[in-house]
Motif scaffolding. Sequence first.
Motif, PDB file in Angstrom:
ATOM      1  N   LYS A 118      24.283  24.505  -5.566  1.00 14.42           N
ATOM      2  CA  LYS A 118      23.123  24.502  -4.371  1.00 14.42           C
ATOM      3  C   LYS A 118      22.481  25.774  -4.402  1.00 14.42           C
ATOM      4  O   LYS A 118      23.274  27.078  -4.400  1.00 14.42           O
ATOM      5  N   ARG A 370      19.266  15.198  10.222  1.00 11.68           N
ATOM      6  CA  ARG A 370      17.772  14.873  10.071  1.00 11.68           C
ATOM      7  C   ARG A 370      17.730  13.568  11.099  1.00 11.68           C
ATOM      8  O   ARG A 370      18.737  12.726  11.030  1.00 11.68           O
ATOM      9  N   GLU A 399      19.121  11.712  -0.055  1.00  7.20           N
ATOM     10  CA  GLU A 399      20.522  12.076  -0.221  1.00  7.20           C
ATOM     11  C   GLU A 399      21.227  10.920   0.688  1.00  7.20           C
ATOM     12  O   GLU A 399      20.982  10.768   2.032  1.00  7.20           O
ATOM     13  N   ASP A 429      23.990  19.278   2.902  1.00  4.28           N
ATOM     14  CA  ASP A 429      23.111  18.589   3.934  1.00  4.28           C
ATOM     15  C   ASP A 429      23.597  17.210   4.502  1.00  4.28           C
ATOM     16  O   ASP A 429      24.362  16.591   3.670  1.00  4.28           O
TER      17      ASP A 429
HETATM   18 CO    CO Z   1      20.350  18.800  -0.148  1.00  6.23          CO
END
Ligand code: CO
Length: 451
Positions: A118, A370, A399, A429
């Motif tokens: 990442k 999100r 994702e 995430d």
């Molecule tokens: Co991500």
Amino acid sequence: MTISESTWTPSSWRSFPAGQQPEWPDPDALAAARDRLRALPPLVFAGEARALLAALGEVCEGRAFLLQAGDCVESFREISAPGIREKLKVLLQMSAVLTYGATLPVVRVGRIAGQFAKPRTSATEVVDGVELPSFRGHVVHSDAPTAEARVPDPERLIHGYYQAASTLNLLRAFTKGGFADLSLVHTWNREFVAGSPSGQRYEALAGEIGRALRFMQAIGIDLEREPTLHEVDVWTSHEGLLLDYEEPLTRTDSLTGEPYDCSAHMLWIGDRTRELDGAHVEFFSGIRNPIGVKLGPTATPEGVCALAERLNPDRVPGRLTLITRMGAEHVRDLLPPLLSAMRETEIPVVWACDPMHANLVRTPSGTKTRHFDSIMAEVQGFFASHREVGTWPGGVHIEFTGDDVTECLGGSTEVLEDQLDHRYETLCDPRLNGRQSLDLAFRVAELMRAV
Ligand code: CO
Ligand code: PEP
């Protein structure tokens, strides 16, 4: 031929500034790990990368759609067969919905079998009140919240290779060994998905596909002999972030004499490392795989055209996928100028929408999440922008996980803010769960029908 092409080698990136590389404490240990990787077999073959290139070329021409999906970051702790199978089931469900809904071939690319590293905006993060080096993925260090655990260890590059190999092996078995047979379309619906509105809609669609198959059989088509009904291609991809991992896995194809990065079929450059004069662009300019570049809100029309010229000078359809992640609020302003400028250059590209990375929010208690509605709003903005400019909205990049996690808010079976901690398992995430992924596929299929 570009200037760098004449001087390019798998290690020529070393003369350019490389962002987001871990500070490996022992250069000799790193060099030894590179040597070991160089001696190991390729994970994918150049011929496979070329087959994906051809499939993406179809997307480029508006005759197919790209579904690129998987974890934000894969974990070294999760390599069980059920985990990989459940992810594959959702991917197959989504692609069935998109193919049937929009009557177009879907090119399936997983963020899988190598998505271990990442990039981070900030060098440090605070875990339980303690400031630590930010987590950069299991291929770099452990996620345990201590300073010692966060020291980069090159031995993990080797572990990453073997985990990618095992994952890929299972993926090949599942996709070619009967599991992905279209006659099993019903069995990809998992219990926790089946009861949801999209799960029921999926059941109905699976029924229609079953009827279509029986119809073909009834008129005398020998379904047994149609390989496309029994096997699928699921290609692998990851962000080509750690150049000390990608360089030794770059091999010369014996058929064409050209260099391919054999760590995955497709690789992409992240939004934080796409500088024109940076090491990542240099490295990617020389490998012959299909490649992607993430484009965030700071991307300018001139900058994108220059990147495309550098990365696809021979104008090969399918070579370059531009993955835009502008945010639901900005996509309608920021995307059309990029589309228009690129159209002027006549450099063929696939345009894909990553509706995840610019729509991250924190709850008042600090959890990263999100909202499904923001994700869908960016996808809608993406389709609307392409309609306005007259370009092909080629795909989505998301994702997700096959599990019933509670990481993203909303969806048809709504995940509420106070439920986020029920199953919040991501290492980085927040991902869509199986139901939300299917919700998204149905909505995207509707948007595709309207193009
Ligand atoms: Co991500
Ligand atoms: C990602 O895809 O996980 C990622 C870090 O994306 P970006 O480079 O677009 O921020």
